[in-house]
Enzyme design. Structure first.
Site, PDB file in Angstrom:
ATOM      1  N   LYS A 202       0.855  -1.187   0.000  1.00 17.10           N
ATOM      2  CA  LYS A 202       0.000   0.000   0.000  1.00 17.10           C
ATOM      3  C   LYS A 202       0.887   1.231   0.000  1.00 17.10           C
ATOM      4  O   LYS A 202       1.673   1.450   0.921  1.00 17.10           O
ATOM      5  CB  LYS A 202      -0.909   0.003   1.227  1.00 17.10           C
ATOM      6  CG  LYS A 202      -1.855   1.211   1.279  1.00 17.10           C
ATOM      7  CD  LYS A 202      -2.748   1.145   2.502  1.00 17.10           C
ATOM      8  CE  LYS A 202      -3.676   2.343   2.582  1.00 17.10           C
ATOM      9  NZ  LYS A 202      -4.552   2.299   3.772  1.00 17.10           N
ATOM     10  N   LYS A 256      -2.211  -1.456  -3.719  1.00 15.66           N
ATOM     11  CA  LYS A 256      -3.069  -0.271  -3.647  1.00 15.66           C
ATOM     12  C   LYS A 256      -2.201   0.980  -3.741  1.00 15.66           C
ATOM     13  O   LYS A 256      -1.201   1.059  -3.015  1.00 15.66           O
ATOM     14  CB  LYS A 256      -3.837  -0.280  -2.321  1.00 15.66           C
ATOM     15  CG  LYS A 256      -4.823   0.875  -2.144  1.00 15.66           C
ATOM     16  CD  LYS A 256      -5.514   0.795  -0.794  1.00 15.66           C
ATOM     17  CE  LYS A 256      -6.473   1.960  -0.605  1.00 15.66           C
ATOM     18  NZ  LYS A 256      -7.128   1.954   0.711  1.00 15.66           N
TER      19      LYS A 256
END
Length: 334
Positions: A202, A256
């Protein structure tokens, strides 16, 4: 794989593009409703549907309407939804204790959905930012985000969600060691079949802005998240993080944001072969919707093309706010 290619005119690539039938026969990747996870925002109230202004078409829903959305997802064949809470400001504190309250808004929504649609796979978010007075994913002391103390809090949050009926735990916090701690706690508490879909890679991205509006954390954020989310310039580090999380007990991994990081998705799938997902985040969604609203792009075609890009990059599925719209198109219900 190195393909054998004849010389022109023996090889004419356009032969397999001549007709729709030939194009379909030679298509390498496919998009189906089984590839979709639908993120939903839950808030307090009854029969409340509150628009998220920076995400056209997305609403914060009260628990009763979350249940209706889950029923809609089931009817469309979408296999999973993911819940994100918009917490009452009075419940956002420095110690984040509301995060593991069995009766917080997220856990009440989990129980309601599982009671109404028991076969729906329900994914949750594990991070402290919706419950934190300062908008961070971890506990903060003197401006420092505490790692080990946060992991202890995240374990309590994980167990509360598993007790409520969550099928998939989604740690999005990026603290070190949290997957191992969560997996051990789940095993020890009898939740051995609860899956972990780790936000393993992420990035500290500017694409999250509308999401932070949706959960009410953006205006509260003090500083930035650079000390725990990944540097967007790094790729090798992502592989190390993914390997660590798989070793610690993650069943699935996520990258992400999505489209700006397709190279990471491809490397992750090729390197580890584990179930790999991406999150088409709020900023990606908002840009497509805004450009389509201005008539600059064909929004529907861009939506489908963008999701096919995830499949081409090796993703087994995508968290996307477009999920119900895409499902209707794929099933001829649009």
């Amino acid at each position: 794989m190195r393909p054998t290619i004849g010389q022109y005119p023996a090889t004419r690539f356009r032969r397999l593009r001549k007709s729709d039938a030939l194009r379909r026969l030679s298509q390498e990747n496919a998009l189906s409703v089984n590839d979709l996870i639908w993120p939903l925002f839950v808030r307090e109230g009854e029969n409340v549907s509150e628009p998220v202004t920076s995400m056209p078409g997305v609403q914060r829903l009260s628990v009763d309407l979350i249940v209706k959305a889950a029923e809609e997802a089931a009817e469309l064949g979408i296999p999973a939804i993911c819940l994100f809470p918009y917490t009452d400001p009075d419940n956002r504190t420095d110690d984040c204790a509301e995060a593991w309250n069995p009766d917080n808004i997220a856990n009440r929504a989990i129980r309601a959905v599982k009671a109404a649609v028991p076969h729906m796979a329900l994914m949750t978010d594990v991070a402290l930012d919706p419950y934190n007075a300062n908008g961070h994913d971890g506990l903060v002391q003197d401006g420092i985000i505490l790692n080990d103390e946060t992991v202890e809090a995240l374990v309590k949050m994980t167990l509360a969600q598993a007790d409520a009926g969550a099928d998939i735990i989604g740690p999005s916090d990026m603290m070190d060691g949290r997957i191992g701690a969560m997996r051990l706690a789940l095993e020890m508490s009898g939740h051995k079949d609860v899956a972990i879909l780790s936000y393993a890679a992420k990035y500290a991205s500017a694409f999250y802005g509308p999401f932070r509006d949706a959960v009410g954390a953006g205006s509260r954020l003090v500083g930035d998240k650079n000390t725990y989310q990944m540097n967007p310039a790094n790729a090798d580090e992502a592989m190390r993080l993914i390997e660590r999380d798989l070793t610690e007990g993650a069943d699935m991994v996520m990258v992400k944001p999505g489209l700006p990081y397709l190279d990471i998705c491809r490397r992750a799938k090729d390197t580890f072969g584990a179930p790999t997902y991406a999150y088409q985040v709020s900023g990606e969604y908002a840009m497509i919707m805004a450009a389509a609203a201005n008539g600059w792009i064909d929004g529907e075609k861009i939506m489908l093309e963008s999701l096919m890009a995830f499949r081409r990059a090796g993703c087994d599925g995508v968290l996307t706010y477009f999920a119900p719209r895409v499902a209707r198109i794929l099933q001829g219900k649009a």
